[in-house]
Design a protein around this motif. Structure first.
Motif, PDB file in Angstrom:
ATOM      1  N   UNK A  76      14.321   2.903  -6.532  1.00 32.16           N
ATOM      2  CA  UNK A  76      13.871   3.993  -5.663  1.00 32.16           C
ATOM      3  C   UNK A  76      13.702   5.294  -6.441  1.00 32.16           C
ATOM      4  N   UNK A  77      14.684   5.647  -7.252  1.00 35.20           N
ATOM      5  CA  UNK A  77      14.610   6.892  -8.035  1.00 35.20           C
ATOM      6  C   UNK A  77      13.473   6.829  -9.045  1.00 35.20           C
ATOM      7  N   UNK A  78      13.333   5.683  -9.716  1.00 35.50           N
ATOM      8  CA  UNK A  78      12.279   5.547 -10.728  1.00 35.50           C
ATOM      9  C   UNK A  78      10.893   5.519 -10.085  1.00 35.50           C
ATOM     10  N   UNK A  79      10.779   5.018  -8.880  1.00 35.41           N
ATOM     11  CA  UNK A  79       9.511   5.033  -8.137  1.00 35.41           C
ATOM     12  C   UNK A  79       9.177   6.463  -7.686  1.00 35.41           C
ATOM     13  N   UNK A  91       1.090   3.257 -10.424  1.00 40.90           N
ATOM     14  CA  UNK A  91       1.853   3.816 -11.550  1.00 40.90           C
ATOM     15  C   UNK A  91       3.319   3.953 -11.177  1.00 40.90           C
ATOM     16  N   UNK A  92       3.581   4.451  -9.978  1.00 44.56           N
ATOM     17  CA  UNK A  92       4.963   4.629  -9.527  1.00 44.56           C
ATOM     18  C   UNK A  92       5.672   3.290  -9.369  1.00 44.56           C
ATOM     19  N   UNK A  93       4.978   2.302  -8.806  1.00 44.20           N
ATOM     20  CA  UNK A  93       5.585   0.982  -8.651  1.00 44.20           C
ATOM     21  C   UNK A  93       5.887   0.352 -10.008  1.00 44.20           C
ATOM     22  N   UNK A  94       4.959   0.469 -10.936  1.00 51.20           N
ATOM     23  CA  UNK A  94       5.182  -0.082 -12.280  1.00 51.20           C
ATOM     24  C   UNK A  94       6.385   0.571 -12.936  1.00 51.20           C
ATOM     25  N   UNK A  95       6.504   1.891 -12.810  1.00 47.94           N
ATOM     26  CA  UNK A  95       7.642   2.599 -13.397  1.00 47.94           C
ATOM     27  C   UNK A  95       8.950   2.153 -12.739  1.00 47.94           C
ATOM     28  N   UNK A  96       8.957   2.052 -11.426  1.00 41.93           N
ATOM     29  CA  UNK A  96      10.164   1.600 -10.729  1.00 41.93           C
ATOM     30  C   UNK A  96      10.587   0.213 -11.156  1.00 41.93           C
ATOM     31  N   UNK A  97       9.636  -0.697 -11.266  1.00 43.16           N
ATOM     32  CA  UNK A  97       9.941  -2.073 -11.674  1.00 43.16           C
ATOM     33  C   UNK A  97      10.451  -2.100 -13.111  1.00 43.16           C
ATOM     34  N   UNK A 100      14.090  -0.444 -13.232  1.00 46.49           N
ATOM     35  CA  UNK A 100      15.102  -1.277 -12.569  1.00 46.49           C
ATOM     36  C   UNK A 100      15.319  -2.579 -13.330  1.00 46.49           C
ATOM     37  N   UNK A 101      14.262  -3.182 -13.847  1.00 46.56           N
ATOM     38  CA  UNK A 101      14.405  -4.426 -14.614  1.00 46.56           C
ATOM     39  C   UNK A 101      15.227  -4.190 -15.870  1.00 46.56           C
ATOM     40  N   UNK A 102      14.966  -3.086 -16.539  1.00 50.03           N
ATOM     41  CA  UNK A 102      15.737  -2.743 -17.745  1.00 50.03           C
ATOM     42  C   UNK A 102      17.200  -2.498 -17.379  1.00 50.03           C
ATOM     43  N   UNK A 103      17.436  -1.781 -16.279  1.00 56.10           N
ATOM     44  CA  UNK A 103      18.804  -1.437 -15.888  1.00 56.10           C
ATOM     45  C   UNK A 103      19.644  -2.682 -15.586  1.00 56.10           C
ATOM     46  N   UNK A 104      19.065  -3.653 -14.877  1.00 53.76           N
ATOM     47  CA  UNK A 104      19.865  -4.828 -14.495  1.00 53.76           C
ATOM     48  C   UNK A 104      20.055  -5.813 -15.637  1.00 53.76           C
ATOM     49  N   UNK A 105      19.335  -5.599 -16.746  1.00 50.94           N
ATOM     50  CA  UNK A 105      19.401  -6.555 -17.849  1.00 50.94           C
ATOM     51  C   UNK A 105      20.042  -5.993 -19.114  1.00 50.94           C
ATOM     52  N   UNK A 109      24.397  -0.225 -19.503  1.00 51.20           N
ATOM     53  CA  UNK A 109      23.160  -0.079 -18.739  1.00 51.20           C
ATOM     54  C   UNK A 109      22.241   0.971 -19.366  1.00 51.20           C
ATOM     55  N   UNK A 110      20.971   0.612 -19.458  1.00 56.77           N
ATOM     56  CA  UNK A 110      19.940   1.532 -19.951  1.00 56.77           C
ATOM     57  C   UNK A 110      18.894   1.719 -18.862  1.00 56.77           C
ATOM     58  N   UNK A 111      18.473   2.952 -18.695  1.00 52.72           N
ATOM     59  CA  UNK A 111      17.445   3.261 -17.701  1.00 52.72           C
ATOM     60  C   UNK A 111      16.113   3.596 -18.360  1.00 52.72           C
ATOM     61  N   UNK A 112      16.029   3.339 -19.659  1.00 55.72           N
ATOM     62  CA  UNK A 112      14.800   3.589 -20.411  1.00 55.72           C
ATOM     63  C   UNK A 112      14.101   2.250 -20.593  1.00 55.72           C
ATOM     64  N   UNK A 113      12.868   2.109 -20.062  1.00 59.29           N
ATOM     65  CA  UNK A 113      12.160   0.835 -20.208  1.00 59.29           C
ATOM     66  C   UNK A 113      12.045   0.418 -21.671  1.00 59.29           C
ATOM     67  N   UNK A 114      12.091  -0.874 -21.924  1.00 60.31           N
ATOM     68  CA  UNK A 114      11.986  -1.405 -23.273  1.00 60.31           C
ATOM     69  C   UNK A 114      10.736  -0.853 -23.950  1.00 60.31           C
ATOM     70  N   UNK A 115      10.878  -0.485 -25.215  1.00 61.71           N
ATOM     71  CA  UNK A 115       9.743   0.031 -25.968  1.00 61.71           C
ATOM     72  C   UNK A 115       9.540   1.532 -25.833  1.00 61.71           C
ATOM     73  N   UNK A 116      10.306   2.192 -24.984  1.00 60.26           N
ATOM     74  CA  UNK A 116      10.195   3.639 -24.831  1.00 60.26           C
ATOM     75  C   UNK A 116      11.419   4.308 -25.435  1.00 60.26           C
TER      76      UNK A 116
END
Length: 119
Positions: A76-79, A91-97, A100-105, A109-116
């Motif tokens: 929700x926050x990332x969206x 764009x917002x949905x992609x960022x949220x996904x 959140x995918x990075x955070x749960x994996x 915990x990291x909130x920065x998408x892989x590669x960023x």
């Protein structure tokens, strides 16, 4: 129970919540029913995990799940961040996904998408 929907700009719920609120067993019919109750310009996002589908299809990547606690709040926050900055729905949905995918994996915990790189 749904009298609050006309006051909602961004409805961010999961599939079970959508089906329950709309009284519809099919999530696609449920979201259509709920969108009709939102104010003009309102957006409904129903989180379906890897099965995401709609006007903007953003499937979640396959990740090794470590901890799902807070996954909805993270999404929700990332969206909302790009939406409030004027970005479009996809764009917002992609960022949220991605976030959140990075955070749960990750652990820790990291909130920065892989590669960023974190700023």
């Amino acid at each position: 129970m749904i009298s609050w929907l006309p006051h909602v700009t961004h409805l961010l719920i999961n599939e079970l919540e959508a089906r329950s609120l709309a009284g519809e067993p099919d999530p696609r019919r449920a979201v259509r029913a709920l969108v009709g109750l939102l104010p003009p310009g309102g957006t409904a996002v129903v989180k379906l995990g890897a099965c995401g589908n709609k006007e903007c299809h953003v499937p979640a990547p396959t990740v090794r799940v470590i901890d799902t606690v807070g996954a909805d709040d993270t999404f929700n926050a990332a969206y909302l961040q790009p939406r409030l900055a004027g970005q479009n729905l996809c764009t917002a949905l992609q960022h949220g996904v991605q976030v959140a995918s990075r955070a749960i994996s990750t652990s820790p915990r990291s909130f920065v998408p892989a590669g960023r790189v974190a700023r």
